[in-house]
Design an enzyme around this catalytic site. Structure first.
Site, PDB file in Angstrom:
ATOM      1  N   HIS A  45     -30.187 -56.473  -7.519  1.00 21.72           N
ATOM      2  CA  HIS A  45     -28.774 -56.420  -7.137  1.00 21.72           C
ATOM      3  C   HIS A  45     -28.621 -55.276  -6.137  1.00 21.72           C
ATOM      4  O   HIS A  45     -28.402 -54.124  -6.517  1.00 21.72           O
ATOM      5  CB  HIS A  45     -27.903 -56.189  -8.371  1.00 21.72           C
ATOM      6  CG  HIS A  45     -26.433 -56.279  -8.107  1.00 21.72           C
ATOM      7  ND1 HIS A  45     -25.527 -56.640  -9.078  1.00 21.72           N
ATOM      8  CD2 HIS A  45     -25.695 -56.053  -6.998  1.00 21.72           C
ATOM      9  CE1 HIS A  45     -24.301 -56.640  -8.581  1.00 21.72           C
ATOM     10  NE2 HIS A  45     -24.387 -56.274  -7.314  1.00 21.72           N
ATOM     11  N   GLU A  76     -28.755 -60.923  -6.429  1.00 21.83           N
ATOM     12  CA  GLU A  76     -27.370 -61.039  -6.853  1.00 21.83           C
ATOM     13  C   GLU A  76     -26.508 -59.987  -6.175  1.00 21.83           C
ATOM     14  O   GLU A  76     -26.994 -58.953  -5.718  1.00 21.83           O
ATOM     15  CB  GLU A  76     -27.259 -60.922  -8.378  1.00 21.83           C
ATOM     16  CG  GLU A  76     -27.746 -59.606  -8.949  1.00 21.83           C
ATOM     17  CD  GLU A  76     -27.673 -59.565 -10.475  1.00 21.83           C
ATOM     18  OE1 GLU A  76     -27.781 -60.643 -11.102  1.00 21.83           O
ATOM     19  OE2 GLU A  76     -27.516 -58.472 -11.023  1.00 21.83           O
ATOM     20  N   HIS A 199     -26.600 -59.777 -19.093  1.00 16.96           N
ATOM     21  CA  HIS A 199     -25.880 -58.519 -19.227  1.00 16.96           C
ATOM     22  C   HIS A 199     -25.933 -58.061 -20.672  1.00 16.96           C
ATOM     23  O   HIS A 199     -25.342 -58.657 -21.559  1.00 16.96           O
ATOM     24  CB  HIS A 199     -24.420 -58.587 -18.760  1.00 16.96           C
ATOM     25  CG  HIS A 199     -23.907 -57.244 -18.284  1.00 16.96           C
ATOM     26  ND1 HIS A 199     -23.505 -56.245 -19.143  1.00 16.96           N
ATOM     27  CD2 HIS A 199     -23.770 -56.725 -17.046  1.00 16.96           C
ATOM     28  CE1 HIS A 199     -23.132 -55.181 -18.461  1.00 16.96           C
ATOM     29  NE2 HIS A 199     -23.285 -55.451 -17.172  1.00 16.96           N
TER      30      HIS A 199
END
Length: 252
Positions: A45, A76, A199
Site C-alpha cells: 500500500h 492497494e 485488516h
C-alpha cells in the site's frame, strides 16, 4: 473447496527500514522469504506520504514477482491519489481500491458507493484497470446491500474490511459479526464478485473467520504477520498462517 490464498502485506517491513538510512530490513528479501515459504502473493500500500513502501519498492517488488510466475502482486490504495500511476507502470495482478485520506493512519472503512460522486469517480478508473488486464477489488464494509453496486461499477472482487470481526473475536459479539460477514460474502458472490478479506486478521481469528465466511478467495495480512515474524522468522510464520487456512478447510 479450494483453500484461501495468503497475500503478505510488507508495508511494516518498509516502516522499520525507513527509520534509518541503511536499507535494512530489505522489503524485497522479506517478500521473497514469504514467497519461498509458500505465500501466494505480496501486497503493498504505497501511501502518498511514503511512510511505508516507497515508489522504488513498488518497482523492485514488481521485478521480484516476475520471477515468481503464478504468485500475485496486489497494489492497494486510493485511486484518486497516487495509485493509478503505479497500476499503469507495473500492471499488477490486482489493484485494491481503498478510500483512505492522504493523512489516514490506517484503513478504517470501506467505500460508500451511494455517496454522491463516488461511483462516478471510480467507474472510469475501474474500466482503465480492466483494460490494462488488472483485476479490481474494492475495499468494502460487510454490508450485503452494497455488493450489487460494487459489481455494477465493474469490480471483479471486494475485500471485506475485517477489523469489526477482529474486534469482536472472543467477545459476545463474535457470532453476530461472523454472521454479518458471511451474509456479505454470500451477497457478493451472488452478485458475481470474488471475495477477499483483510485488516487485523491473525493466527487466532483467521481459522474461525474462514470457517464461517464462505468462499473467501484471498486474505491480505500485514501487521500481525510481520509482528509474528519478528519472533518466529518469515518461514515459520508464513507456514503457520497457511496452517490456519488449511485448518479452516479440514473436514476430518
Amino acid at each position: 473447496m479450494n483453500p484461501t490464498h495468503l497475500s503478505v502485506n510488507v508495508n511494516k517491513v518498509a516502516l522499520v527500514r525507513n527509520t534509518r538510512h541503511l536499507g535494512i530490513p530489505s522489503v524485497v528479501r522479506a517478500a521473497e522469504a514469504c514467497l519461498q515459504a509458500g505465500a501466494h502473493g505480496i501486497t503493498v500500500h504505497p501511501r502518498p506520504d511514503q511512510r511505508h513502501v516507497r515508489p522504488q519498492d513498488v518497482h523492485d517488488l514488481a521485478a521480484l514477482m516476475r520471477r515468481w510466475p503464478g504468485r500475485e502482486y496486489n497494489i492497494e490504495g486510493n485511486p484518486t491519489q497516487n495509485l493509478m500511476a503505479f497500476i499503469r507502470d507495473v500492471r499488477p495482478a490486482q489493484a485494491t481500491f481503498v478510500p483512505d485520506a492522504e493523512d489516514q493512519f490506517t484503513s478504517d472503512h470501506g467505500w460508500d458507493l451511494a455517496s454522491p460522486g463516488v461511483a462516478e469517480r471510480l467507474r472510469p478508473l475501474i474500466d482503465e484497470c480492466r483494460q490494462l488486464g488488472v483485476r479490481v477489488s474494492l475495499f468494502m464494509d460487510a454490508e450485503p446491500h452494497a455488493m450489487a453496486a460494487a459489481r455494477a461499477l465493474g469490480a471483479d472482487r471486494v475485500e471485506l474490511y475485517t477489523e469489526p470481526w477482529a474486534a469482536a473475536w472472543g467477545t459476545p459479539d463474535e457470532a453476530v459479526q461472523l454472521q454479518r460477514f458471511a451474509a456479505a460474502a454470500r451477497a457478493a458472490q451472488g452478485a458475481g464478485l470474488g471475495v477477499n478479506a483483510g485488516h487485523d486478521l491473525n493466527r487466532d481469528n483467521l481459522t474461525p473467520f474462514l470457517r464461517g465466511v464462505p468462499g473467501v478467495a484471498e486474505v491480505s495480512i500485514g501487521h500481525a504477520l510481520i509482528a509474528d515474524a519478528l519472533d518466529m522468522g518469515y518461514d515459520a510464520t508464513v507456514r503457520d498462517y497457511l496452517r490456519c487456512i488449511d485448518e479452516a478447510f479440514d473436514c476430518s
